[in-house]
Scaffold this motif. Structure first.
Motif, PDB file in Angstrom:
ATOM      1  N   TYR A  55      13.781  19.976  11.457  1.00  0.00           N
ATOM      2  CA  TYR A  55      15.025  19.275  11.166  1.00  0.00           C
ATOM      3  C   TYR A  55      15.061  17.941  11.898  1.00  0.00           C
ATOM      4  CZ  TYR A  55      16.739  20.836  15.768  1.00  0.00           C
ATOM      5  OH  TYR A  55      16.903  21.060  17.120  1.00  0.00           O
ATOM      6  N   SER A  56      16.024  17.111  11.509  1.00  0.00           N
ATOM      7  CA  SER A  56      16.243  15.820  12.145  1.00  0.00           C
ATOM      8  C   SER A  56      17.724  15.479  12.107  1.00  0.00           C
ATOM      9  CB  SER A  56      15.445  14.711  11.438  1.00  0.00           C
ATOM     10  OG  SER A  56      15.755  13.446  12.001  1.00  0.00           O
ATOM     11  N   PHE A  57      18.181  14.845  13.193  1.00  0.00           N
ATOM     12  CA  PHE A  57      19.548  14.337  13.267  1.00  0.00           C
ATOM     13  C   PHE A  57      19.597  12.821  13.098  1.00  0.00           C
ATOM     14  CE2 PHE A  57      20.226  18.129  16.238  1.00  0.00           C
ATOM     15  CZ  PHE A  57      20.733  18.912  15.213  1.00  0.00           C
ATOM     16  N   SER A  58      18.459  12.187  12.815  1.00  0.00           N
ATOM     17  CA  SER A  58      18.395  10.726  12.767  1.00  0.00           C
ATOM     18  C   SER A  58      19.213  10.172  11.613  1.00  0.00           C
ATOM     19  CB  SER A  58      16.942  10.279  12.631  1.00  0.00           C
ATOM     20  OG  SER A  58      16.170  10.728  13.730  1.00  0.00           O
ATOM     21  N   PRO A  59      19.905   9.053  11.828  1.00  0.00           N
ATOM     22  CA  PRO A  59      20.728   8.469  10.766  1.00  0.00           C
ATOM     23  C   PRO A  59      19.935   8.140   9.499  1.00  0.00           C
ATOM     24  CG  PRO A  59      21.271   7.479  12.879  1.00  0.00           C
ATOM     25  CD  PRO A  59      20.072   8.325  13.110  1.00  0.00           C
ATOM     26  N   ALA A  60      18.667   7.767   9.646  1.00  0.00           N
ATOM     27  CA  ALA A  60      17.866   7.419   8.468  1.00  0.00           C
ATOM     28  C   ALA A  60      17.592   8.627   7.574  1.00  0.00           C
ATOM     29  CB  ALA A  60      16.540   6.785   8.892  1.00  0.00           C
ATOM     30  N   LYS A  61      17.634   9.829   8.140  1.00  0.00           N
ATOM     31  CA  LYS A  61      17.441  11.042   7.337  1.00  0.00           C
ATOM     32  C   LYS A  61      17.832  12.256   8.153  1.00  0.00           C
ATOM     33  CE  LYS A  61      16.096  13.249   3.622  1.00  0.00           C
ATOM     34  NZ  LYS A  61      16.760  13.026   2.301  1.00  0.00           N
ATOM     35  N   ARG A  62      18.941  12.864   7.763  1.00  0.00           N
ATOM     36  CA  ARG A  62      19.385  14.111   8.380  1.00  0.00           C
ATOM     37  C   ARG A  62      19.035  15.258   7.424  1.00  0.00           C
ATOM     38  NH1 ARG A  62      23.268  12.924  12.487  1.00  0.00           N
ATOM     39  NH2 ARG A  62      23.924  10.723  12.419  1.00  0.00           N
ATOM     40  N   PHE A  63      18.331  16.249   7.951  1.00  0.00           N
ATOM     41  CA  PHE A  63      17.951  17.376   7.089  1.00  0.00           C
ATOM     42  C   PHE A  63      17.565  18.576   7.940  1.00  0.00           C
ATOM     43  CE2 PHE A  63      13.907  15.456   8.118  1.00  0.00           C
ATOM     44  CZ  PHE A  63      13.011  16.522   8.181  1.00  0.00           C
ATOM     45  N   ARG A 104       8.686  10.296  -1.073  1.00  0.00           N
ATOM     46  CA  ARG A 104       9.014  11.717  -0.957  1.00  0.00           C
ATOM     47  C   ARG A 104       7.971  12.375  -0.061  1.00  0.00           C
ATOM     48  NH1 ARG A 104      12.947  13.371  -4.477  1.00  0.00           N
ATOM     49  NH2 ARG A 104      13.521  11.844  -6.086  1.00  0.00           N
ATOM     50  N   ILE A 105       8.431  13.147   0.922  1.00  0.00           N
ATOM     51  CA  ILE A 105       7.537  13.726   1.923  1.00  0.00           C
ATOM     52  C   ILE A 105       7.585  15.248   1.851  1.00  0.00           C
ATOM     53  CG2 ILE A 105       6.994  13.878   4.382  1.00  0.00           C
ATOM     54  CD1 ILE A 105       8.205  11.150   4.758  1.00  0.00           C
ATOM     55  N   GLY A 122       4.122  28.322   4.690  1.00  0.00           N
ATOM     56  CA  GLY A 122       3.570  27.632   3.530  1.00  0.00           C
ATOM     57  C   GLY A 122       4.203  26.270   3.357  1.00  0.00           C
ATOM     58  N   THR A 123       4.443  25.881   2.103  1.00  0.00           N
ATOM     59  CA  THR A 123       4.982  24.562   1.789  1.00  0.00           C
ATOM     60  C   THR A 123       6.261  24.699   0.974  1.00  0.00           C
ATOM     61  OG1 THR A 123       2.750  23.634   1.710  1.00  0.00           O
ATOM     62  CG2 THR A 123       4.506  22.337   0.696  1.00  0.00           C
ATOM     63  N   PRO A 124       7.366  24.094   1.432  1.00  0.00           N
ATOM     64  CA  PRO A 124       8.585  24.115   0.609  1.00  0.00           C
ATOM     65  C   PRO A 124       8.301  23.525  -0.771  1.00  0.00           C
ATOM     66  CG  PRO A 124       9.049  23.286   2.812  1.00  0.00           C
ATOM     67  CD  PRO A 124       7.562  23.401   2.704  1.00  0.00           C
ATOM     68  N   THR A 125       8.981  24.028  -1.758  1.00  0.00           N
ATOM     69  CA  THR A 125       8.701  23.633  -3.142  1.00  0.00           C
ATOM     70  C   THR A 125       8.957  22.155  -3.381  1.00  0.00           C
ATOM     71  OG1 THR A 125       9.313  25.842  -3.905  1.00  0.00           O
ATOM     72  CG2 THR A 125       9.248  24.083  -5.554  1.00  0.00           C
ATOM     73  N   ASP A 126      10.070  21.640  -2.892  1.00  0.00           N
ATOM     74  CA  ASP A 126      10.462  20.267  -3.204  1.00  0.00           C
ATOM     75  C   ASP A 126      10.272  19.349  -1.996  1.00  0.00           C
ATOM     76  OD1 ASP A 126      11.292  21.004  -5.775  1.00  0.00           O
ATOM     77  OD2 ASP A 126      13.230  21.682  -4.988  1.00  0.00           O
ATOM     78  N   PRO A 127       9.607  18.210  -2.184  1.00  0.00           N
ATOM     79  CA  PRO A 127       9.528  17.224  -1.102  1.00  0.00           C
ATOM     80  C   PRO A 127      10.888  16.569  -0.894  1.00  0.00           C
ATOM     81  CG  PRO A 127       8.568  16.337  -3.102  1.00  0.00           C
ATOM     82  CD  PRO A 127       8.904  17.767  -3.394  1.00  0.00           C
ATOM     83  N   LEU A 128      11.082  15.994   0.278  1.00  0.00           N
ATOM     84  CA  LEU A 128      12.342  15.333   0.614  1.00  0.00           C
ATOM     85  C   LEU A 128      12.211  13.830   0.406  1.00  0.00           C
ATOM     86  CD1 LEU A 128      13.337  17.181   3.923  1.00  0.00           C
ATOM     87  CD2 LEU A 128      14.018  17.705   1.580  1.00  0.00           C
ATOM     88  N   LEU A 129      13.264  13.225  -0.127  1.00  0.00           N
ATOM     89  CA  LEU A 129      13.284  11.788  -0.376  1.00  0.00           C
ATOM     90  C   LEU A 129      13.761  11.061   0.881  1.00  0.00           C
ATOM     91  CD1 LEU A 129      13.114   9.314  -2.284  1.00  0.00           C
ATOM     92  CD2 LEU A 129      15.504   9.805  -2.905  1.00  0.00           C
ATOM     93  N   PHE A 130      12.968  10.088   1.341  1.00  0.00           N
ATOM     94  CA  PHE A 130      13.339   9.245   2.472  1.00  0.00           C
ATOM     95  C   PHE A 130      13.675   7.865   1.919  1.00  0.00           C
ATOM     96  CE2 PHE A 130      11.545  12.822   4.414  1.00  0.00           C
ATOM     97  CZ  PHE A 130      11.897  12.839   5.755  1.00  0.00           C
ATOM     98  N   ASN A 151       0.807  -1.211   0.000  1.00  0.00           N
ATOM     99  CA  ASN A 151       0.000   0.000   0.000  1.00  0.00           C
ATOM    100  C   ASN A 151       0.845   1.267   0.000  1.00  0.00           C
ATOM    101  OD1 ASN A 151       0.926  -0.551   2.641  1.00  0.00           O
ATOM    102  ND2 ASN A 151      -0.736   0.600   3.574  1.00  0.00           N
ATOM    103  N   ALA A 152       2.085   1.171  -0.493  1.00  0.00           N
ATOM    104  CA  ALA A 152       2.958   2.338  -0.532  1.00  0.00           C
ATOM    105  C   ALA A 152       2.458   3.355  -1.559  1.00  0.00           C
ATOM    106  CB  ALA A 152       4.382   1.922  -0.883  1.00  0.00           C
ATOM    107  N   VAL A 153       2.663   4.625  -1.255  1.00  0.00           N
ATOM    108  CA  VAL A 153       2.348   5.710  -2.178  1.00  0.00           C
ATOM    109  C   VAL A 153       3.619   6.520  -2.399  1.00  0.00           C
ATOM    110  CG1 VAL A 153      -0.092   5.830  -1.554  1.00  0.00           C
ATOM    111  CG2 VAL A 153       1.573   7.162  -0.259  1.00  0.00           C
ATOM    112  N   PRO A 154       3.754   7.190  -3.541  1.00  0.00           N
ATOM    113  CA  PRO A 154       5.024   7.865  -3.848  1.00  0.00           C
ATOM    114  C   PRO A 154       5.285   9.124  -3.027  1.00  0.00           C
ATOM    115  CG  PRO A 154       3.419   8.244  -5.592  1.00  0.00           C
ATOM    116  CD  PRO A 154       2.825   7.212  -4.677  1.00  0.00           C
ATOM    117  N   THR A 155       4.213   9.763  -2.525  1.00  0.00           N
ATOM    118  CA  THR A 155       4.393  10.996  -1.756  1.00  0.00           C
ATOM    119  C   THR A 155       3.531  10.955  -0.500  1.00  0.00           C
ATOM    120  OG1 THR A 155       2.645  12.142  -2.976  1.00  0.00           O
ATOM    121  CG2 THR A 155       4.909  12.369  -3.806  1.00  0.00           C
TER     122      THR A 155
END
Length: 226
Positions: free
Chosen positions: A93-101, A79-80, A108-116, A53-57
């Motif tokens: 932000y996050s410091f987690s090893p699975a996704k640091r950003f 992509r989130i 509002g909403t940032p233009t580009d979603p982030l890839l996890f 049941n995965a979705v791309p975003t």
């Protein structure tokens, strides 16, 4: 006449295959050790069926200075987006090893979603609002869902045998918990799981008047690194 018989046979086989592949309802409830409904628990399933049941975003919003949802489950490679529905700026932000950003102060909403693109637990914070804390559970499993306020969740999965895994932010060390093997019949399955979770502590960020973000956030990050 022979041609009609062949066409009918093909149609019957197609209908049979369709019925075999039809999804079956899985109704589940997650409880704590006291038998109370546990919200924000992730149930994921792995098995022979890889088309889940995965979705791309997906989206992790910010509403009334809280992450909404508090727990978001996504498939690896999702992509989130991080919309900000408040009328003030946030810095996520996050410091987690699975996704640091880091998403610097924005409205509002940032233009580009982030890839996890790595499985694991991603702990979210806002360095402007200390009490904001959220979680993204990134999984390779093809089937997953998050329990609601009543501890229930539902999935439509092909009949078959699955290995279940459960996770919740208050599990010791935030480690996943094996849920055993389940068999989902064509008619579906109703099942409950019990998780022993740690109680929320006084320094857990949950309201504007608290300032325990540093300890709680760093503790959550350390636990995802174990």
């Amino acid at each position: 006449m022979a041609r009609i018989r062949v066409q009918l046979a093909v149609l019957i086989l197609a209908l049979g295959a369709s019925a075999f592949c039809a999804a079956a309802p899985l109704k589940a409830q997650v409880l704590d050790a006291q038998g109370k409904p546990l919200a924000g628990a992730v149930l994921s399933l792995s098995g022979d069926n890889t088309a889940g049941n995965a979705v791309p975003t997906a989206s992790m919003d910010q509403v009334k200075q809280e992450f909404v949802p508090h727990v978001l489950a996504v498939h690896t490679g999702t992509r989130i987006r991080f919309p900000n529905s408040d009328n003030i700026r946030h810095q996520v932000y996050s410091f987690s090893p699975a996704k640091r950003f880091e998403l610097r102060l924005y409205e509002g909403t940032p233009t580009d979603p982030l890839l996890f693109d790595k499985p694991g637990v991603v702990v979210l914070g806002c360095n402007i609002h200390d009490w904001m804390l959220g979680y993204i559970y990134v999984t390779d499993d093809p089937w997953f869902a998050v329990s609601g306020a009543d501890g229930t969740l539902s999935l439509d999965v092909p009949p078959g045998r699955y290995q279940a895994t459960l996770w919740h932010p208050q599990l010791p060390d935030q480690r996943v918990s094996p849920g055993g093997t389940i068999d989902v019949a064509a008619s579906g399955l109703q099942r409950s799981w019990t998780l022993t979770v740690e109680p929320l502590t006084a320094d857990t960020p949950h309201a504007p008047e608290t300032s325990g973000f540093g300890d709680a956030f760093n503790k959550a990050v350390r636990e995802t690194e174990k």
